[in-house]
Design a protein around this motif. Sequence first.
Motif, mmCIF file in Angstrom:
data_model
loop_
_atom_site.group_PDB
_atom_site.id
_atom_site.type_symbol
_atom_site.label_atom_id
_atom_site.label_comp_id
_atom_site.label_asym_id
_atom_site.label_seq_id
_atom_site.Cartn_x
_atom_site.Cartn_y
_atom_site.Cartn_z
ATOM 1 N N HIS A 1 -109.590 -67.499 -9.606
ATOM 2 C CA HIS A 1 -108.553 -68.521 -9.641
ATOM 3 C C HIS A 1 -108.588 -69.282 -10.973
ATOM 4 N N GLY A 2 -107.507 -69.954 -11.286
ATOM 5 C CA GLY A 2 -107.518 -70.961 -12.327
ATOM 6 C C GLY A 2 -106.707 -70.722 -13.572
ATOM 7 N N ARG A 3 -106.267 -69.515 -13.803
ATOM 8 C CA ARG A 3 -105.563 -69.211 -15.049
ATOM 9 C C ARG A 3 -104.334 -70.122 -15.253
ATOM 10 N N GLU A 4 -103.585 -70.357 -14.167
ATOM 11 C CA GLU A 4 -102.368 -71.184 -14.281
ATOM 12 C C GLU A 4 -102.686 -72.606 -14.736
ATOM 13 N N GLU B 1 -105.636 -59.328 -15.268
ATOM 14 C CA GLU B 1 -104.297 -58.920 -15.685
ATOM 15 C C GLU B 1 -104.354 -58.054 -16.941
ATOM 16 N N PRO C 1 -110.174 -58.445 -1.732
ATOM 17 C CA PRO C 1 -108.902 -59.140 -1.472
ATOM 18 C C PRO C 1 -108.546 -60.169 -2.540
ATOM 19 N N GLU D 1 -106.931 -58.089 -5.234
ATOM 20 C CA GLU D 1 -105.605 -57.656 -4.760
ATOM 21 C C GLU D 1 -104.605 -58.810 -4.809
ATOM 22 N N ASP D 2 -105.048 -59.980 -4.412
ATOM 23 C CA ASP D 2 -104.135 -61.128 -4.425
ATOM 24 C C ASP D 2 -103.730 -61.523 -5.839
ATOM 25 N N ARG D 3 -104.685 -61.491 -6.763
ATOM 26 C CA ARG D 3 -104.338 -61.848 -8.144
ATOM 27 C C ARG D 3 -103.349 -60.836 -8.729
ATOM 28 N N LYS E 1 -101.230 -59.005 -7.094
ATOM 29 C CA LYS E 1 -99.938 -59.194 -6.425
ATOM 30 C C LYS E 1 -99.185 -60.360 -7.061
ATOM 31 N N LEU E 2 -99.859 -61.485 -7.222
ATOM 32 C CA LEU E 2 -99.207 -62.654 -7.829
ATOM 33 C C LEU E 2 -98.771 -62.351 -9.253
ATOM 34 N N ALA E 3 -99.575 -61.590 -9.961
ATOM 35 C CA ALA E 3 -99.246 -61.263 -11.351
ATOM 36 C C ALA E 3 -98.138 -60.223 -11.445
ATOM 37 N N GLY E 4 -97.752 -59.651 -10.306
ATOM 38 C CA GLY E 4 -96.721 -58.623 -10.347
ATOM 39 C C GLY E 4 -97.197 -57.359 -11.014
ATOM 40 N N LEU E 5 -98.500 -57.110 -10.951
ATOM 41 C CA LEU E 5 -99.074 -55.916 -11.596
ATOM 42 C C LEU E 5 -99.682 -54.967 -10.558
ATOM 43 N N ALA F 1 -97.888 -52.874 -8.377
ATOM 44 C CA ALA F 1 -97.075 -51.750 -7.914
ATOM 45 C C ALA F 1 -97.705 -50.397 -8.259
#
Lengths: 240, 240, 240, 240, 240, 240
Positions: free
Chosen positions: B79-82, B97, B121, B124-126, B128-132, B134
């Motif tokens: 967590h925390g990048r944002e 990413e 997980p 996987e969640d990071r 998914k949020l990053a849109g990377l 697929a």
Amino acid sequence: MRILVANVNTTASMTDAIAESARRVASPGTEIVGITPRFGADSCEGNFESYLAAIAVMDAVTSYPEPFDAVIQAGYGEHGREGLQELLDVPVVDITEAAASTAMYLGHKYSVVTTLDRTVPLIEDRLKLAGLDARCASVRASGLGVLELESDPGRAVEAIVREAREAVENDHAEVICLGCGGMAELEEKVTAATGVPIVDGVRAAVTIAEGLVRMGLSTSKVRTYATPRSKNITGWPFQS
Amino acid sequence: MRILVANVNTTASMTDAIAESARRVASPGTEIVGITPRFGADSCEGNFESYLAAIAVMDAVTSYPEPFDAVIQAGYGEHGREGLQELLDVPVVDITEAAASTAMYLGHKYSVVTTLDRTVPLIEDRLKLAGLDARCASVRASGLGVLELESDPGRAVEAIVREAREAVENDHAEVICLGCGGMAELEEKVTAATGVPIVDGVRAAVTIAEGLVRMGLSTSKVRTYATPRSKNITGWPFQS
Amino acid sequence: MRILVANVNTTASMTDAIAESARRVASPGTEIVGITPRFGADSCEGNFESYLAAIAVMDAVTSYPEPFDAVIQAGYGEHGREGLQELLDVPVVDITEAAASTAMYLGHKYSVVTTLDRTVPLIEDRLKLAGLDARCASVRASGLGVLELESDPGRAVEAIVREAREAVENDHAEVICLGCGGMAELEEKVTAATGVPIVDGVRAAVTIAEGLVRMGLSTSKVRTYATPRSKNITGWPFQS
Amino acid sequence: MRILVANVNTTASMTDAIAESARRVASPGTEIVGITPRFGADSCEGNFESYLAAIAVMDAVTSYPEPFDAVIQAGYGEHGREGLQELLDVPVVDITEAAASTAMYLGHKYSVVTTLDRTVPLIEDRLKLAGLDARCASVRASGLGVLELESDPGRAVEAIVREAREAVENDHAEVICLGCGGMAELEEKVTAATGVPIVDGVRAAVTIAEGLVRMGLSTSKVRTYATPRSKNITGWPFQS
Amino acid sequence: MRILVANVNTTASMTDAIAESARRVASPGTEIVGITPRFGADSCEGNFESYLAAIAVMDAVTSYPEPFDAVIQAGYGEHGREGLQELLDVPVVDITEAAASTAMYLGHKYSVVTTLDRTVPLIEDRLKLAGLDARCASVRASGLGVLELESDPGRAVEAIVREAREAVENDHAEVICLGCGGMAELEEKVTAATGVPIVDGVRAAVTIAEGLVRMGLSTSKVRTYATPRSKNITGWPFQS
Amino acid sequence: MRILVANVNTTASMTDAIAESARRVASPGTEIVGITPRFGADSCEGNFESYLAAIAVMDAVTSYPEPFDAVIQAGYGEHGREGLQELLDVPVVDITEAAASTAMYLGHKYSVVTTLDRTVPLIEDRLKLAGLDARCASVRASGLGVLELESDPGRAVEAIVREAREAVENDHAEVICLGCGGMAELEEKVTAATGVPIVDGVRAAVTIAEGLVRMGLSTSKVRTYATPRSKNITGWPFQS
């Protein structure tokens, strides 16, 4: 049953308002305890403040001196719920998710009306991670900051009603979630003005938390939310 | 150009190893500075530790006394990048990413091989949020903890190679991302054993950060990552 | 290090402009070589021309007489990158993807501003296949053809700025990708007018290609992009 | 009604087989004309060959001397359909899509059984772009090359039946698409051995093309597939 | 070949119109039989009526006294197709799906123009379940009820053309599906007014059903649509 | 508060078991009334029976002679919930959705263990439409029919535990939903054997329905679930 309702900001009057709202839907026999973080921002409106709140809520909850049966994370679109789930054996309910899962029982699509535009992506990200975004028509900002909801409730109602109407008419929302822990008091007025069900996340979270406790269910500990491994940690807990 | 490479745990030897690895791909003229958080866990293997690290990295980066041109968040799935992006005007690159976007230039699908199963997980969640996500074939766990990578590199290579092969044969991965900041030293051995490109997130992040600086690009400040609003904050920064 | 930058149309002046732009971000020691296809259209603005360009670029790159370290496919939304990856052992970077993956480090959502409306679906399709569409807010057309960018740069800037502003205000983009190989020269003006980061795909591709080479990484050959099987081929290469 | 069935490789015997298979389901009054590209590979099993085929099919179809009512692109997972749609006013049906949309009328999920493993991602990509992938359970490879289907039909049936059974038992497919233009002759045997509906793309495409013609429908020319703009093209058509 | 075309409402004149329209594209030798449910609403414009129609169509089809080769479920966005597939050995084609899969051969994106706004979510849900929604640009309501299409065709054409134009201009649709079983007669006028292909679901379904029969294909019985298990059923069939 | 719990099959003993289970988590003051359809199958294990049940439940609920505050649709993966929502002014909760939304508060991923394999796609489809599928790891079949759960509970527990373990170990489920209205009595044994939270849909639905009533919330009537329009209906209600 005792439920901790954790405010994410340091504004005690907001903790009181959230707890008061929670009590309105709590069952007889449920004690609602509002808790306020010992550090962090007086309002959370972005990622930095939200990450700080994540840790501050974990600090406040784990240092609460009495036993409790469930925790409600009462910040909309905030970080930290997964950490609480690891640290605790009782259920944790996030109000962003509680509002969304409740709204999905009431209409085909729902929208969220929140405070500032900059918090919209945080809420969208939380809904996406929670897997509750497929029926989200939109997340809209009223343009008012968190503390303005308290200081100018008349203007707040007006702004929220305006966005709620847009959500219904343009985005095809059939239900509106109030996207801030401190919006519960506005519920009646927004309902009257829009004619669609209005879901307050705190109240929704109280009913869900009570239900989990009544069913004897709590966080699964087999993988993602297993208790943290024992290790060397510097500087935690902060109050020590 | 000076790039801060922020370790997410408090183990200084790991900071050194990460920085050393980063230097191998840095351009002439790029100074790599490893920084270690002042609080938090000696290894991050779950949400609680990761949230603590998020704040600790923000603390460490914002209190760094010299100017710098970019920051690499060197924890995998953390967590925390944002928050860093809000607090800084220079580019921030997360290694989860960086590894993923780099892998996508090298094959149709990629897999990540990480440490413990419980961190899968989070990664996987990071993604998914990053849109990377697929083109992510799988995230697999080697079963070794973060610190075991350092203490028993032979066993680490063996476990990672085993999972990498499974990823290629069963999940149709064509590229493997090493899913931990501390795995870079294993790259050559894993490459030799699997025959597919192996991407280390720290190295990938260095090339991306350098590229952003060279193009004169940094975080957009118009919405999600706008500088935090001025407000009353209690207990931050922690060292004060 | 030598990087081939392959224009997709037969207009040599555009090849020169693309190569010139690429050189501005190339590291010292990187040689940028612009190449122009020997057949095809003088501008690509649709599928027929793009498929023709796909083959023409493969023809031009594989008949280049000197060794090289990476190839940039400098057409936005064009076909053919996968074929080049099969034919070559060095990394291939497509500018549509380079712009997108770079933009994702700079903001929560990005938009692309391209030339004609008819090319929008091609770009959308390439981003979808690349798995880089989840954070794409919109692909917008300026309404100007590829060659008009060269012939009337003032009008081009105006049209691109107009669409970029719409993307930021209505589509919630925080970063803009310039959706044409020939737009790089407009970057500064568009940046000045919009206040958000502007990503040029060719420049982004140069930094990514350099990074891949520096890390010693190239296309995985285990499945999708394996070298073509030996077989009877009629009429190829075309120049023979 | 005359329908052109365009083989994607240069093997004339395969064109004949495809056309013969198409005739079995064509309505009385429908003339099936098989056409073979004048250049390209004798079998398409990857992106390079497929891109070459894309152009070769456009060349062959546009130089066909007689009028026709529809075109079938008879390569599975191949590039080029969008270019044909731009160049022609009559409907174009791709067999990958025809098989998929037909299978979706017959069962909840379908699988594709194709030739070599390396062609699996091509088929997956075409289905994704076509928006026909949501009900695709899997794309499986028999391990046999395109030309082996002709040379060793017994082994081909065996390999295809084996994968079809796996698809039904493990991937929950309820229908199987034969993933190669040259597999039609195997249909009866595979049907008998598996007990689920087997869809041959060429035959499916014939019924769809006939339907479109009978309804008087053809490709929309308002945007994506509008006729190419008039421009300077070098080296096309190839035969000139 | 005999194809049953099942109206979903009890309005016999609409059954006749649907059957008449179906006959216009049926091949020589195909007999179209319109059937009208024995119970239910005189128009279906919501879930209650649609569920009633689902059972009523199953009742009507299974009590049809003669053999038949395929069934078309001629309600747009209605429930029940899966039940028919279980009960029958012949193919079942739903017009919502037939229109969508046909439209996808004609343009990059399609829109549906239907009757009342309240039926939009039903159509969206059917397309989502069918896996045919990825290329659906929008589902738009003309605001006219089902029976108004018959009673005031002039106004119907006007309203449909208005929404079709909006779909093309704003939603980037390239093809329009007429979203009601009773709209077929309007096809020519809407086509003339909009300049894009207009797909009528009933006609599309006829060509698809004929194609399936001609290929000897029918519903897979291995899992989802297996024949119902033998069990005690009260009150069915209704006419007994 | 009175809550109707509607069984979907005609087996009265199952209605009693479902109601009894519901009462275990109902709050003091909540009256649970089990209702049994007057027509339909003695167990629902497919689409035909489920569609029949949809209408039968609507018939039973709307002819219930006393006032009530909420309705629970107690069939797993069944059709009809949307129709009930149109016909009623009180909240309607489907147990498939209740189990899923509850499970999502307890773990990162959940699986459903249901009865026969043929009902798996029905459950998957309901979860997809409900937008609650993103965190569903798998839907698994125990292989036992609905009525076998009652007749042979020992074997049922064994089969369910086996699939639940597979879901946890192979599919990464952290929570298990019991995928049948009649499984509630097995909850304790399955919990003991697997060590993960087990969610029974009926009980979850009771807590959600109570919560909605306590918050004064019911189905939105602005669009999808608006009261049916007044029209001519033949043969309904069935008992008349």
